[in-house]
Design a protein around this motif. Structure first.
Motif, PDB file in Angstrom:
ATOM      1  N   PRO A  92      -3.647   4.463 -13.951  1.00 61.86           N
ATOM      2  CA  PRO A  92      -2.664   3.378 -14.033  1.00 61.86           C
ATOM      3  C   PRO A  92      -1.607   3.465 -12.942  1.00 61.86           C
ATOM      4  O   PRO A  92      -1.171   2.452 -12.410  1.00 61.86           O
ATOM      5  CB  PRO A  92      -2.062   3.565 -15.439  1.00 61.86           C
ATOM      6  CG  PRO A  92      -3.113   4.296 -16.209  1.00 61.86           C
ATOM      7  CD  PRO A  92      -3.808   5.179 -15.218  1.00 61.86           C
ATOM      8  N   SER A  93      -1.164   4.685 -12.601  1.00 62.90           N
ATOM      9  CA  SER A  93      -0.168   4.816 -11.532  1.00 62.90           C
ATOM     10  C   SER A  93      -0.740   4.370 -10.199  1.00 62.90           C
ATOM     11  O   SER A  93      -0.031   3.751  -9.389  1.00 62.90           O
ATOM     12  CB  SER A  93       0.298   6.272 -11.449  1.00 62.90           C
ATOM     13  OG  SER A  93      -0.811   7.138 -11.220  1.00 62.90           O
ATOM     14  N   ALA A  94      -2.020   4.659  -9.952  1.00 62.90           N
ATOM     15  CA  ALA A  94      -2.634   4.208  -8.705  1.00 62.90           C
ATOM     16  C   ALA A  94      -2.752   2.693  -8.671  1.00 62.90           C
ATOM     17  O   ALA A  94      -2.556   2.066  -7.617  1.00 62.90           O
ATOM     18  CB  ALA A  94      -4.004   4.859  -8.545  1.00 62.90           C
ATOM     19  N   ARG A  95      -3.077   2.065  -9.817  1.00 62.69           N
ATOM     20  CA  ARG A  95      -3.146   0.606  -9.849  1.00 62.69           C
ATOM     21  C   ARG A  95      -1.781  -0.010  -9.581  1.00 62.69           C
ATOM     22  O   ARG A  95      -1.669  -1.014  -8.859  1.00 62.69           O
ATOM     23  CB  ARG A  95      -3.699   0.147 -11.198  1.00 62.69           C
ATOM     24  CG  ARG A  95      -5.168   0.452 -11.402  1.00 62.69           C
ATOM     25  CD  ARG A  95      -5.735  -0.374 -12.546  1.00 62.69           C
ATOM     26  NE  ARG A  95      -5.079  -0.049 -13.801  1.00 62.69           N
ATOM     27  CZ  ARG A  95      -5.523   0.877 -14.648  1.00 62.69           C
ATOM     28  NH1 ARG A  95      -6.608   1.575 -14.363  1.00 62.69           N
ATOM     29  NH2 ARG A  95      -4.891   1.112 -15.794  1.00 62.69           N
ATOM     30  N   ALA A  96      -0.722   0.582 -10.146  1.00 58.84           N
ATOM     31  CA  ALA A  96       0.622   0.062  -9.902  1.00 58.84           C
ATOM     32  C   ALA A  96       1.021   0.259  -8.443  1.00 58.84           C
ATOM     33  O   ALA A  96       1.634  -0.623  -7.829  1.00 58.84           O
ATOM     34  CB  ALA A  96       1.628   0.757 -10.816  1.00 58.84           C
ATOM     35  N   PHE A  97       0.641   1.405  -7.873  1.00 61.17           N
ATOM     36  CA  PHE A  97       0.938   1.644  -6.452  1.00 61.17           C
ATOM     37  C   PHE A  97       0.189   0.651  -5.569  1.00 61.17           C
ATOM     38  O   PHE A  97       0.759   0.105  -4.611  1.00 61.17           O
ATOM     39  CB  PHE A  97       0.562   3.074  -6.084  1.00 61.17           C
ATOM     40  CG  PHE A  97       0.714   3.391  -4.631  1.00 61.17           C
ATOM     41  CD1 PHE A  97       1.938   3.757  -4.109  1.00 61.17           C
ATOM     42  CD2 PHE A  97      -0.380   3.316  -3.768  1.00 61.17           C
ATOM     43  CE1 PHE A  97       2.082   4.047  -2.759  1.00 61.17           C
ATOM     44  CE2 PHE A  97      -0.242   3.601  -2.426  1.00 61.17           C
ATOM     45  CZ  PHE A  97       0.985   3.974  -1.923  1.00 61.17           C
ATOM     46  N   ASP A  98      -1.077   0.414  -5.875  1.00 55.23           N
ATOM     47  CA  ASP A  98      -1.856  -0.544  -5.079  1.00 55.23           C
ATOM     48  C   ASP A  98      -1.275  -1.955  -5.182  1.00 55.23           C
ATOM     49  O   ASP A  98      -1.274  -2.704  -4.201  1.00 55.23           O
ATOM     50  CB  ASP A  98      -3.309  -0.538  -5.535  1.00 55.23           C
ATOM     51  CG  ASP A  98      -3.997   0.788  -5.253  1.00 55.23           C
ATOM     52  OD1 ASP A  98      -3.402   1.615  -4.538  1.00 55.23           O
ATOM     53  OD2 ASP A  98      -5.117   1.000  -5.743  1.00 55.23           O
ATOM     54  N   ALA A  99      -0.782  -2.317  -6.366  1.00 59.02           N
ATOM     55  CA  ALA A  99      -0.168  -3.640  -6.519  1.00 59.02           C
ATOM     56  C   ALA A  99       1.104  -3.755  -5.684  1.00 59.02           C
ATOM     57  O   ALA A  99       1.344  -4.779  -5.026  1.00 59.02           O
ATOM     58  CB  ALA A  99       0.138  -3.912  -7.986  1.00 59.02           C
ATOM     59  N   LEU A 100       1.918  -2.705  -5.688  1.00 60.16           N
ATOM     60  CA  LEU A 100       3.121  -2.712  -4.851  1.00 60.16           C
ATOM     61  C   LEU A 100       2.766  -2.759  -3.375  1.00 60.16           C
ATOM     62  O   LEU A 100       3.401  -3.473  -2.590  1.00 60.16           O
ATOM     63  CB  LEU A 100       3.968  -1.466  -5.153  1.00 60.16           C
ATOM     64  CG  LEU A 100       5.194  -1.251  -4.265  1.00 60.16           C
ATOM     65  CD1 LEU A 100       6.202  -2.376  -4.437  1.00 60.16           C
ATOM     66  CD2 LEU A 100       5.844   0.107  -4.567  1.00 60.16           C
ATOM     67  N   TYR A 101       1.732  -2.020  -2.997  1.00 59.45           N
ATOM     68  CA  TYR A 101       1.316  -2.003  -1.596  1.00 59.45           C
ATOM     69  C   TYR A 101       0.810  -3.373  -1.157  1.00 59.45           C
ATOM     70  O   TYR A 101       1.162  -3.865  -0.079  1.00 59.45           O
ATOM     71  CB  TYR A 101       0.225  -0.950  -1.417  1.00 59.45           C
ATOM     72  CG  TYR A 101      -0.164  -0.696   0.022  1.00 59.45           C
ATOM     73  CD1 TYR A 101       0.497   0.253   0.782  1.00 59.45           C
ATOM     74  CD2 TYR A 101      -1.198  -1.406   0.621  1.00 59.45           C
ATOM     75  CE1 TYR A 101       0.147   0.491   2.102  1.00 59.45           C
ATOM     76  CE2 TYR A 101      -1.561  -1.177   1.932  1.00 59.45           C
ATOM     77  CZ  TYR A 101      -0.882  -0.227   2.663  1.00 59.45           C
ATOM     78  OH  TYR A 101      -1.235   0.000   3.969  1.00 59.45           O
ATOM     79  N   ALA A 102      -0.016  -4.006  -1.995  1.00 58.92           N
ATOM     80  CA  ALA A 102      -0.533  -5.328  -1.637  1.00 58.92           C
ATOM     81  C   ALA A 102       0.574  -6.367  -1.554  1.00 58.92           C
ATOM     82  O   ALA A 102       0.493  -7.311  -0.763  1.00 58.92           O
ATOM     83  CB  ALA A 102      -1.586  -5.762  -2.656  1.00 58.92           C
TER      84      ALA A 102
END
Length: 354
Positions: A92-102
């Motif tokens: 979940p933390s990686a998904r949140a990081f990827d969303a912030l990055y995108a």
């Protein structure tokens, strides 16, 4: 005179909080309502009051409940005869990081390019900023403005004076192809870094004046002075950009003319994790070296105390050295006898061959 809306609206501060709770930017909300981003910013700052049909849409979007996914029931996995390869599971933390990055990386690369004037440095600064954000993700995840956190880290890296010592930064980047873009970029780079950053945050990114002051670590009057001074400097060389809206459009066109693409978020996360592992191993190696040197010092060090010899002290009562005194009668008699004897007399032994 501004007409008050028929639909009751929350306070300007509450409007912004509701928009951010729905993960909507000012531009996205403006597109849904059919107004400009400047209008949304004016509504949230309290400078103007929504009116007409736009206010009704605005109120409906703000009061709409958050989109929450319905809970799914756990279903048992069907039994398979052959072992299928497992798919990678994203945390979940990686998904949140990827969303912030995108959401933030594409715009942040262009923002950093306008700050530094270097394409490679802009991509590198954004990548390092997101690597730092991944290393400190528990802190960044709960930050009220994670995009601002990463933007500040990218700015600090891009504007570091140590880049001047790098061999690849001794030559400037190739200027933009369009003469108008090249002239605007030259004007931006001629501004002091803090004025350039303040101008871009307020006139291009679209932050409010208090937010711009907070991100640049200045007071609100100081940030306002920097914005006005930067606008005057730009208008002095480019009179066509004296109006802030025209300046914002030209900055957008300048940033969009460059093909600046950020790497994939998974690559950024992997690079950040490799960097953390490297520094962790380096710290362990240095610690081991220090411990080994300490143990070796303890082994070869003396086990008992050896006192230092005391320094010499003067001794009294000892006569000073002097020459020979007068000879006695016997000594004079012996000296005369020695003088009378011949050195080559018969008393001397002489070797004789056999």
């Amino acid at each position: 005179m501004t007409q008050s809306p028929a639909t009751p609206l929350p306070t300007p501060k509450e409007r912004r909080r509701l928009r951010e709770a729905k993960s909507l930017s000012q531009a996205q909300l403006a597109a849904r309502i059919g107004v400009t981003r400047e209008t949304i910013r004016a509504w949230e700052s309290g400078r103007t009051t929504p009116g007409g049909t736009g206010s009704e849409k605005y109120a409906e979007l703000l009061r709409a409940p958050l989109d929450r996914p319905a809970p799914r029931k756990a279903t048992p996995k069907p039994a398979t005869t052959s072992a299928a390869p497992e798919q990678p599971v994203t945390r979940p933390s990686a998904r949140a990081f990827d969303a912030l990055y995108a959401y933030a990386a594409p715009l942040l690369v262009r923002h950093t390019y306008l700050l530094s004037g270097r394409r490679a440095l802009a991509r590198e600064a954004v990548e390092r900023a997101f690597q730092l954000a991944w290393e400190r993700w528990p802190e960044v995840a709960v930050d009220p403005d994670p995009a601002g956190w990463v933007r500040a880290a990218a700015y600090e890296y891009a504007m570091s004076p140590w880049h001047r010592l790098r061999p690849g930064f001794r030559r400037p980047d190739a200027p933009p192809a369009d003469p108008a873009d090249r002239e605007l970029l030259d004007v931006l780079l001629s501004l002091p870094p803090v004025y350039r950053r303040t101008l871009l945050l307020y006139d291009w990114v679209g932050l409010d004046l208090p937010e711009t002051a907070a991100e640049t670590e200045a007071s609100t009057p100081a940030a306002a002075h920097r914005v006005l001074h930067a606008r005057e400097a730009v208008a002095e060389r480019l009179p066509d950009l004296a109006i802030p809206e025209q300046l914002r459009q030209r900055l957008t066109a300048l940033a969009g003319a460059e093909r600046l693409e950020a790497p994939k978020p998974s690559l950024v996360r992997e690079a950040g994790e490799r960097r953390v592992r490297f520094w962790t191993r380096a710290a362990i190696a240095v610690t081991t070296l220090i411990i080994g040197a300490t143990v070796l010092t303890l082994r070869v060090a003396p086990t008992h105390y050896e006192p230092v010899p005391a320094p010499g002290a003067p001794v009294s009562g000892v006569p000073a050295p002097s020459g020979p005194g007068p000879l006695s009668a016997r000594e004079r008699q012996l000296r005369a006898l020695l003088q009378e004897e011949l050195s080559g007399g018969p008393e001397r032994l002489v070797p004789v061959p056999e």
